[in-house]
Design a protein around this motif. Structure first.
Motif, PDB file in Angstrom:
ATOM      1  N   ASN A  76     -12.295  -2.822   1.950  1.00 17.43           N
ATOM      2  CA  ASN A  76     -12.344  -4.282   1.989  1.00 17.43           C
ATOM      3  C   ASN A  76     -12.149  -4.936   0.629  1.00 17.43           C
ATOM      4  OD1 ASN A  76     -14.711  -5.103   4.686  1.00 17.43           O
ATOM      5  ND2 ASN A  76     -12.634  -4.287   4.729  1.00 17.43           N
ATOM      6  N   ASP A  77     -12.240  -4.136  -0.442  1.00 22.71           N
ATOM      7  CA  ASP A  77     -12.099  -4.703  -1.782  1.00 22.71           C
ATOM      8  C   ASP A  77     -11.664  -3.601  -2.739  1.00 22.71           C
ATOM      9  OD1 ASP A  77     -12.933  -7.277  -3.515  1.00 22.71           O
ATOM     10  OD2 ASP A  77     -13.482  -5.459  -4.629  1.00 22.71           O
TER      11      ASP A  77
ATOM     12  N   LYS B  18     -16.948  -8.541  10.008  1.00 27.56           N
ATOM     13  CA  LYS B  18     -16.140  -9.425   9.171  1.00 27.56           C
ATOM     14  C   LYS B  18     -15.529  -8.601   8.053  1.00 27.56           C
ATOM     15  CE  LYS B  18     -17.889 -13.300   7.806  1.00 27.56           C
ATOM     16  NZ  LYS B  18     -18.816 -14.258   7.178  1.00 27.56           N
ATOM     17  N   TRP B  19     -14.472  -9.129   7.456  1.00 28.72           N
ATOM     18  CA  TRP B  19     -13.872  -8.485   6.291  1.00 28.72           C
ATOM     19  C   TRP B  19     -14.764  -8.800   5.096  1.00 28.72           C
ATOM     20  CZ3 TRP B  19      -9.311  -5.544   6.012  1.00 28.72           C
ATOM     21  CH2 TRP B  19      -8.929  -5.182   4.726  1.00 28.72           C
ATOM     22  N   ASP B  20     -15.655  -7.895   4.772  1.00 32.13           N
ATOM     23  CA  ASP B  20     -16.666  -8.161   3.751  1.00 32.13           C
ATOM     24  C   ASP B  20     -17.106  -6.834   3.137  1.00 32.13           C
ATOM     25  OD1 ASP B  20     -18.879  -8.823   2.238  1.00 32.13           O
ATOM     26  OD2 ASP B  20     -19.735 -10.176   3.733  1.00 32.13           O
TER      27      ASP B  20
ATOM     28  N   LYS C 262     -10.248 -16.667   4.068  1.00 30.33           N
ATOM     29  CA  LYS C 262     -11.322 -15.685   4.218  1.00 30.33           C
ATOM     30  C   LYS C 262     -11.448 -15.167   5.654  1.00 30.33           C
ATOM     31  CE  LYS C 262     -13.912 -17.441   0.271  1.00 30.33           C
ATOM     32  NZ  LYS C 262     -15.211 -17.962  -0.245  1.00 30.33           N
TER      33      LYS C 262
END
Length: 341
Positions: free
Chosen positions: A118-119, A92-94, A216
């Motif tokens: 991712n961030d 997942k994009w996390d 999300k």
């Protein structure tokens, strides 16, 4: 430079020391010893680029955008001389899932790491630490302070957002209410897409911007957003979905609400699900990036840095607007994302 491209001359030095100590050694033997050492050193230098390793950390595994980027990474590695490539990515994009992947990759000490963070905040420190042992190339997304990276390579995302509004304006010439569905705040690329779209729509009085909502990376959530927004704004005319999963969910939500053909959708990216939606008319236009080129140029920049050659601090790649009419053209087909390499 800290990488293995430096020519090692220890064997030559040892041969010279031995020659000085052994005065009785013949000049012929000295010559053979020196030639042998030089040949060994040259062999090490010549093979160093073949031993380079590049780790590619995808934004999320299984995403056609990143699969296409992986194809570019692997093609560049082959073209530049058999560079070893490894690929990892979270389910997942996390950022909480990506950080341990970064730590695991660091433990293998690759020469270079290509990563889509991712961030912008959470990956800052981990990547600064990774840059102490590997050359870092930021692909697609970035972080707050990318000064540790040898290059940032991404699409012109602000321009892509503006192009999405231009496509909507073409399809809805009389104006109306428009919605944006994004992944989540704090992702540099989609933040820029939203920025480009908002700047364009706010400059046009014929459209009412009803805001951005976040799915999300969950298509089901995007579908829920569409159905709930239609209840609040029944005159909604168009949706801009900033990534693959948002576009997929928007298409589903429109079908569920029974307003296919009444609400226009412009999606960002050109994976199989988006192409299918374009073909059946649920999505009316796609803004396709060039992930293959991002991956290819990422490897080129990493190798240049490893060789001590100049690199480009920031590279922007273009995009294509695909409609149902242009889908069958050579240009349209070339813009579609890959499922496998």
């Amino acid at each position: 430079m800290r990488h293995n491209t430096t020519i090692k001359v220890a064997s030559v030095a040892a041969a010279m020391a031995f020659t000085l100590a052994a005065c009785s050694t013949s000049s012929e033997t000295e010559s053979e010893s020196t030639d042998s050492a030089a040949s060994s050193s040259s062999a090490e230098a010549g093979s160093s680029t073949d031993e380079l390793s590049v780790a590619f950390i995808q934004g999320v595994i299984g995403d056609n955008f990143y699969i296409s980027m992986e194809c570019g990474v692997r093609a560049a590695a082959e073209d530049l001389g058999g560079i070893d490539v490894s690929v990892q990515g979270g389910q997942k994009w996390d950022p909480a899932l990506q950080q341990p992947i970064v730590a695991s990759v660091m433990a293998t000490s690759p020469d270079a790491i290509l990563i889509a963070p991712n961030d912008i905040s959470a990956l800052q420190r981990p990547l600064e630490e990774a840059a102490e042992g590997s050359e870092i190339v930021l692909v697609d997304t970035t972080v707050e302070d990318p000064s540790f990276a040898v290059s940032e390579i991404a699409s012109d995302n602000v321009g892509g957002g503006a192009a999405a509004f231009a496509a909507i304006k073409e399809m809805v010439p009389d104006g109306g209410q428009v919605l944006v569905i994004d992944n989540q705040p704090g992702i540099s690329t989609s933040d820029a897409r939203v920025q480009g779209f908002e700047e364009a729509v706010n400059a046009d009085d014929s459209f009412e911007y009803v805001g951005v909502q976040y799915a999300k990376n969950e298509p089901a959530k995007a579908a829920e957003i569409v159905t709930s927004t239609l209840q609040r704004y029944p005159d909604l005319k168009a949706i801009f979905a900033t990534n693959i999963f948002s576009a997929e969910g928007a298409a589903t939500g429109i079908e569920q609400a029974g307003v296919a053909g009444e609400v226009q959708v412009v999606g960002f990216d050109a994976g199989p699900a988006q192409v299918e939606a374009l073909e059946d008319g649920t999505v009316q236009a796609l803004i396709a990036q060039q992930p293959y080129q991002i991956g290819y140029q990422g490897v080129e920049q990493a190798v240049a840095a490893l060789k001590g050659e100049p690199t480009e601090a920031k590279i922007q790649t273009g995009f294509s607007i695909i409609t149902k009419e242009t889908l069958g053209t050579e240009e349209g087909q070339a813009a579609l994302y890959a499922s496998t390499c």
